[in-house]
Design an enzyme around this catalytic site. Structure first.
Site, PDB file in Angstrom:
ATOM      1  N   LYS A 189       0.856  -1.181  -0.812  1.00 59.26           N
ATOM      2  CA  LYS A 189       0.317  -0.323  -0.046  1.00 59.26           C
ATOM      3  C   LYS A 189       0.834   1.510   0.564  1.00 59.26           C
ATOM      4  O   LYS A 189       1.996   1.478   0.735  1.00 59.26           O
ATOM      5  CB  LYS A 189      -1.334   0.233   1.125  1.00 59.26           C
ATOM      6  CG  LYS A 189      -1.909   1.185   0.967  1.00 59.26           C
ATOM      7  CD  LYS A 189      -2.279   1.398   2.677  1.00 59.26           C
ATOM      8  CE  LYS A 189      -3.419   2.718   2.656  1.00 59.26           C
ATOM      9  NZ  LYS A 189      -2.644   3.891   1.899  1.00 59.26           N
ATOM     10  N   SER A 247       3.295   6.332  12.217  1.00 64.00           N
ATOM     11  CA  SER A 247       2.596   6.677  14.405  1.00 64.00           C
ATOM     12  C   SER A 247       2.467   5.631  14.257  1.00 64.00           C
ATOM     13  O   SER A 247       1.845   4.106  14.076  1.00 64.00           O
ATOM     14  CB  SER A 247       1.858   7.392  13.192  1.00 64.00           C
ATOM     15  OG  SER A 247       1.149   7.217  13.023  1.00 64.00           O
ATOM     16  N   ARG A 248       2.223   5.898  16.206  1.00 58.29           N
ATOM     17  CA  ARG A 248       2.046   5.001  16.805  1.00 58.29           C
ATOM     18  C   ARG A 248      -0.438   4.989  16.610  1.00 58.29           C
ATOM     19  O   ARG A 248       0.038   3.451  16.781  1.00 58.29           O
ATOM     20  CB  ARG A 248       2.234   5.964  18.364  1.00 58.29           C
ATOM     21  CG  ARG A 248       1.862   4.445  18.988  1.00 58.29           C
ATOM     22  CD  ARG A 248       2.005   5.210  20.516  1.00 58.29           C
ATOM     23  NE  ARG A 248       3.093   5.838  21.033  1.00 58.29           N
ATOM     24  CZ  ARG A 248       3.091   5.702  22.300  1.00 58.29           C
ATOM     25  NH1 ARG A 248       2.750   5.169  23.757  1.00 58.29           N
ATOM     26  NH2 ARG A 248       4.553   6.465  23.008  1.00 58.29           N
ATOM     27  N   GLY A 251       0.241   1.987  13.749  1.00 59.42           N
ATOM     28  CA  GLY A 251       0.265   1.108  13.839  1.00 59.42           C
ATOM     29  C   GLY A 251      -0.785   0.347  14.907  1.00 59.42           C
ATOM     30  O   GLY A 251      -0.647  -1.071  15.064  1.00 59.42           O
ATOM     31  N   GLU A 270       7.327  -0.777  13.450  1.00 60.27           N
ATOM     32  CA  GLU A 270       7.609   0.120  13.690  1.00 60.27           C
ATOM     33  C   GLU A 270       6.933   1.385  13.825  1.00 60.27           C
ATOM     34  O   GLU A 270       6.625   2.273  12.733  1.00 60.27           O
ATOM     35  CB  GLU A 270       9.002   0.272  12.856  1.00 60.27           C
ATOM     36  CG  GLU A 270      10.093   1.765  13.293  1.00 60.27           C
ATOM     37  CD  GLU A 270      11.162   2.261  11.966  1.00 60.27           C
ATOM     38  OE1 GLU A 270      11.433   3.211  12.439  1.00 60.27           O
ATOM     39  OE2 GLU A 270      11.516   1.024  11.474  1.00 60.27           O
ATOM     40  N   CYS A 307      13.963   8.030  12.292  1.00 56.82           N
ATOM     41  CA  CYS A 307      13.331   6.939  13.249  1.00 56.82           C
ATOM     42  C   CYS A 307      14.338   6.782  13.984  1.00 56.82           C
ATOM     43  O   CYS A 307      13.579   6.967  15.678  1.00 56.82           O
ATOM     44  CB  CYS A 307      13.254   5.464  12.505  1.00 56.82           C
ATOM     45  SG  CYS A 307      12.302   4.746  11.243  1.00 56.82           S
ATOM     46  N   GLU A 398       7.201  11.674  21.139  1.00 58.71           N
ATOM     47  CA  GLU A 398       8.311  11.967  19.704  1.00 58.71           C
ATOM     48  C   GLU A 398       7.407  12.688  19.550  1.00 58.71           C
ATOM     49  O   GLU A 398       6.359  13.450  19.663  1.00 58.71           O
ATOM     50  CB  GLU A 398       8.077  10.750  19.329  1.00 58.71           C
ATOM     51  CG  GLU A 398       9.165  10.825  17.905  1.00 58.71           C
ATOM     52  CD  GLU A 398       8.539   9.401  16.329  1.00 58.71           C
ATOM     53  OE1 GLU A 398       9.369   9.184  16.084  1.00 58.71           O
ATOM     54  OE2 GLU A 398       7.840   9.307  16.680  1.00 58.71           O
TER      55      GLU A 398
END
Length: 533
Positions: A189, A247-248, A251, A270, A307, A398
């Site tokens: 994707k 991003s958190r 994910g 990640e 990252c 972050e």
């Protein structure tokens, strides 16, 4: 299929076929000007997604059974095809991301180098992980039958492109390369921030698939909204694993979908990391100004959109730490902002910096200057104390971009306490001299439980692709701390072990056949050997 980039189609590639999506159209944008780039990319719908997943399921058996030489040559061919469109690829990627040509040229080399490294692994056969316990018919009190183990591909894999690495963590990047190396078809994707770059590389992969006579379902490139197409892709029963960098929130949303399936699947995501850097007293005893310059360079490089950018730095109180902080304040205005990847990422950076700067006990230590054009904010360095870090979780958030927080600490014990309260991280860095070894040794046990890679006297930005690299870490750095998304060990995410007990040789798969027809290195009765048995 050609890799000519002069006429981008704006279409998905569904099992080798360029396909106009039935959904709305989107553009890539030049982040330096916020101007749209042609062509528009039509987004597929759920029915069209099924074309890709069905083809991947059909391709799986033949692809996972490829002989090593053809499998490795296929990965090498993808690398060659990407290199063949080097200038055009760099130009489009520059237009879509604002990243400089040198950075993108290096990223392309990392992408093709990784493919070739994985091809070498395939030729050696390491990914098969063969183990053999030969029969012991005379063993007392009970005989042992012949047992053989190998690792097989898990099935089709969904891979999501990253915003910050349009090549190395995108269409042919680490997750795609490692899944293909494992023998798994890939449905990729594309990230909507660099659709043209994704199409160019997608064509290079599809050309290799066609040239090697592989089933076209080995690779598909799809454009679509993450909330619908992305989620549907993870929920599709054909998909057996997911690779994600982002991003958190993105994910964890995919993790929730994968876990809620009737057949849950792993998501290798990640996500979030602030990558602490720890200065010990000795490291600041000689030239703190030089250390400050190196720190600012690491924070601001690629506009901090890496990252492993150092978002948190521990500095001791005392003269050396004071000189370091003063050097940051004096040098920061000479640090210019760089164009960020998208207007949305820029806006998120602004919000993150405002939130951090507004926290109690947080002070601005140094501020750079804005860069030319749009979306190029001035790098920002803040400072605070261990007490504030422990009390306020916002200080661990972050900020994706050129921003960082300096924490002053009084003692090794206070430092260990602070480190023990950190979330999981991709990296931690120790800046030290020989005089600091004892203090560093006291910190290491805590760091080992928090991060995937520990560096000494360097900066965490820049990830070597090799056999020993770990690019992973405890949550929220990744969703699975037992894995890495970079290096040859990444292939094992998309494999699983199968044991074959008391099989006649005629039925044994070739990697575990008694005569070892592929000349693999195998562990027989615990000993590595290339002989047959």
């Amino acid at each position: 299929m050609t890799t000519n980039t002069q006429n981008l189609s704006g279409q998905s590639i569904l099992a080798g076929a360029a396909t106009t999506g039935n959904g709305r159209a989107v553009h890539g944008y030049n982040p330096a000007t916020n101007e749209p780039l042609e062509p528009a990319y039509s987004l597929i719908d759920l029915d069209q997604l099924k074309i890709a997943t069905a083809a991947a399921a059909e391709a799986f058996e033949s692809f996972r059974s490829l002989e090593p030489a053809k499998h490795a040559d296929f990965l090498d061919a993808i690398a060659e095809n990407i290199e063949a469109v080097g200038a055009e690829l760099a130009a489009r990627a520059m237009a879509e991301t604002g990243l400089p040509e040198a950075r993108l040229t290096g990223e392309r080399g990392r992408t093709t180098g990784q493919l070739r490294l994985f091809a070498k692994v395939i030729r050696q056969g390491d990914q098969h992980g063969v183990r053999v316990d030969p029969a012991l018919p005379d063993r007392a009190p009970l005989p042992r039958v012949d047992i053989r183990q190998r690792k097989i591909a898990v099935g089709p894999v969904a891979v999501f492109g990253a915003s910050n690495f349009p090549l190395a963590f995108s269409t042919a990047g680490g997750d795609t390369a490692s899944a293909l190396a494992a023998g798994c078809p890939v449905i990729f994707k594309a990230h909507n921030a660099h659709p043209g770059t994704s199409e160019i590389v997608g064509r290079a992969i599809s050309k290799a698939v066609a040239d090697f006579g592989l089933h076209p379902g080995v690779f598909s490139l799809v454009y679509g909204p993450g909330a619908t197409i992305g989620q549907a892709l993870v929920a599709d029963p054909v998909i057996k694993a997911v690779g994600f960098t982002g991003s958190r929130s993105g994910g964890t949303a995919l993790m929730a979908t994968a876990a809620a399936r009737p057949e849950p699947i792993p998501v290798y995501a990640e996500m979030s990391s602030i990558n602490p850097v720890i200065f010990f007293a000795g490291a600041l005893s000689e030239d703190p100004a030089a250390q400050a310059k190196a720190y600012l360079g690491s924070v601001s490089g690629s506009s901090g959109q890496l990252c492993t950018a150092p978002g948190l730095v521990f500095v001791p109180t005392g003269a050396g730490g004071d000189a370091f902080a003063q050097a940051i304040s004096s040098q920061a205005p000479n640090t210019a902002g760089q164009t960020m990847l998208t207007e949305g990422i820029y806006n998120s950076w602004i919000q993150g910096v405002e939130a951090l700067g507004g926290q109690p006990g947080v002070e601005l230590l140094g501020r750079g200057t804005e860069g030319a054009g749009q979306n190029a904010p001035a790098p920002a360095i803040y400072s605070s104390s261990v007490e504030q870090l422990l009390e306020n979780p916002v200080l661990q958030d972050e900020i994706f971009g050129a921003a960082s927080l300096v924490i002053r600490y009084d003692s090794a014990a206070e430092l260990v306490t602070a480190l023990s309260k950190l979330e999981g991280q991709l990296t931690a860095t120790l800046q030290l001299t020989d005089a600091d070894h004892e203090t560093a040794a006291a910190v290491l046990p805590t760091l080992e439980t928090k991060v995937g890679r520990i560096l000494v006297n360097g900066w965490p930005t820049g990830v070597e692709v090799g056999h020993a690299m770990v690019h992973g870490g405890p949550f929220p750095a990744t969703s699975d701390p037992q894995t890495t998304s970079v290096g040859t060990l990444a292939i094992e995410r998309f494999l699983r072990p199968v044991a074959y007990q008391n099989f006649p040789n005629a039925l044994l798969p070739r990697p575990i056949a008694k005569d070892n027809p592929w000349n693999l290195t195998r562990r027989i009765d615990g000993t590595l050997t290339t002989t047959g048995e």
